[in-house]
Write an enzyme that holds these catalytic residues in place. Sequence first.
Site, PDB file in Angstrom:
ATOM      1  N   ASP A  25      38.352  34.170  26.012  1.00  0.00           N
ATOM      2  CA  ASP A  25      37.277  33.745  24.983  1.00  0.00           C
ATOM      3  C   ASP A  25      37.940  32.867  23.827  1.00  0.00           C
ATOM      4  O   ASP A  25      39.226  32.426  24.021  1.00  0.00           O
ATOM      5  CB  ASP A  25      37.157  35.077  24.410  1.00  0.00           C
ATOM      6  CG  ASP A  25      36.008  35.872  25.212  1.00  0.00           C
ATOM      7  OD1 ASP A  25      35.187  35.258  25.805  1.00  0.00           O
ATOM      8  OD2 ASP A  25      36.021  37.198  25.078  1.00  0.00           O
ATOM      9  N   TYR A  84      47.798  40.579  31.412  1.00  0.00           N
ATOM     10  CA  TYR A  84      47.492  40.097  30.194  1.00  0.00           C
ATOM     11  C   TYR A  84      48.723  40.718  29.162  1.00  0.00           C
ATOM     12  O   TYR A  84      49.118  41.716  29.398  1.00  0.00           O
ATOM     13  CB  TYR A  84      46.058  40.458  29.361  1.00  0.00           C
ATOM     14  CG  TYR A  84      45.125  39.698  29.958  1.00  0.00           C
ATOM     15  CD1 TYR A  84      44.496  38.724  29.171  1.00  0.00           C
ATOM     16  CD2 TYR A  84      44.560  40.072  31.074  1.00  0.00           C
ATOM     17  CE1 TYR A  84      43.598  37.995  29.567  1.00  0.00           C
ATOM     18  CE2 TYR A  84      43.326  39.375  31.497  1.00  0.00           C
ATOM     19  CZ  TYR A  84      42.825  38.085  30.674  1.00  0.00           C
ATOM     20  OH  TYR A  84      41.688  37.561  31.118  1.00  0.00           O
TER      21      TYR A  84
END
Length: 618
Positions: A178, A234
């Site tokens: 994002d 991540y």
Amino acid sequence: MDTDNLPPVETAEQQIKLEPHTTSMENPSISQKRSQEDASNFTDRNSSKKQRKNAPRAQNQTLKKSGKRGNRGGPERSKAKKDTRKKNKSNEVEGGPKPIYAVGFSKEEIAEEERRPKKKVAIMIGYCGTGYKGLQIMPDVKTIESDIFGALVAAKAVSRANADEPKKVQLVRCARTDKGVHAGGNVLSMKMIIEDKDIVQKINDHLPPQIRIWGIEQTINSFSAYQQCDSRIYEYLIPTHCFLPPHPQTFLGRKLEELAQEAGGVGLYRDRQEDVEDFWAETEDRYVKPVLDAMDPEIRVEAIKRVFADFETSREDNIIDSARSTNIDATNANLAHDSTLAKENSKVGEDILKDTANVTDGSADTSTISSTIQSPLEQAIRSIKHAHHQARLAYRISPRRLMKVGYALSLFEGTWSFHNYTVSKRIGDPSCKRHIKSCRTQSRPFLIGDTEWISLKIHGQSFMMNQIRKMVLMTAMVVRCGTHKDIIQDSFNAPKMVIPRAPALGLLLERPVFEAYNKSGRFKGGNSRGPIGFDKYEDEMRVFKQKEIYDRMWKDEAEHLIFENFFAGLDSLHSPHLLWASSMGLAAIEKTVDGVMDVDADKVLGEEETAELGGEEG
């Protein structure tokens, strides 16, 4: 009746020839006339049947053109269904607006280009997401993929004929990140021209320094970066002062103590906060008291009141002005915008930086705050907030508290329903089931300037939108609020919980994993295909991440105090929606509005706005 399959109609002459004889009493001319009438009547009847059959079909065609449906036993609809295909085609009309990523070439330029073969490939990339609206290519905003696609065209890795639309080359991303999210390693798959040996360098020459192509590997023709990816890793970097408890004079700090007493668990609550039990008391003595002693007594009282005012009653917080006339949801909606929260919450970060002559790593000398543009009360408020800021910078997390962070994060391992960790999803939705392979906390914190940071790593098969940032926020709230660990398990089963998103600043896609594809051996046997991974690019990636990602991250936090202001905003938010972090857990939020938990909890933080991109993080 199918009239097309009827035998041909005979003419009167044919019928006369077939007549075996005429009666003795009937004139032949009369008989011939009757035969002609019979043939005509038969044709008319057949024609009328055909017309009656085709009439509804013609009527329906007329109704379709007028935007109406035929009467099928229900009321006639006056509004036509929108033709989205026509709308989409209208965007392709020559001379109309083109997507910002499209590179236009004339028909002559396309015709004169030499046709070169395309190969299916995996492209290993890295990028800093600052200044971009995410990774995924979109027609009207700047994204990472739009810059990459333009560079591919410029480097002649994509032909002129395909330069206007990425779908023509089957562009697919492994993990969609994002706005503001970074990636040390990510993978795109597509068809491209790879005849040039130095194609990687040519592409990089047309990219900004914050986007890099690490390498290109030829793959099987059916390869998809999204479908063949087994899992994603991540990393989230966060200052350790984010795990400090809320100040006892803030709304959340007061409610934590109050609800612990109401639940009869004050002792357990204080045990969980034992290692930071004296932090705020020591901060007041060491940092705040000298500032207060120098103030006028009347200003001192008002300044303290203002510093710890809730969002509902604070005169400084402009975000409340428009919300007072509505309800608490309107107040909370501003939390969705991290940058807005940082500016509007306390304004301490930017005000200190603007009014300070010398700023290093986010620290500032209160003696240099300009007195010409601030009233004595404003100066007092800024000075108190800056004293708290200095105390946070000086904080160093204890080994015990670091273990609590790691333990809380590890509770996400396994397969769970993450409907409360994304947007616009409800309990029971099978798409919310996600498997987390591992969650780890870096054993040793590290210093950047005056701020201590830690690294959290989360390895999962796939993630939903905002899932990781909400997982990090839940972990931080459990530790900083002394919440019982069961709240994480409860979040997987609760119909609806408000879990804010941690700031995007700290999120980084470390790398995707293609274990099954690499083990399949499809790239072996002397062909040009190779395994997909990042091991051979480690040195380049380390330098890139330090310069383009980590250094930018430290700088952004030092200049804007994004994490500090974000958590200060949560602590001051006068709302019951976050009281699940108290000793009462979910029971504290069961009765909010009319005795019913708000089912549209995403709107509380304005997070339904983030759903417009759709899809997943990866």
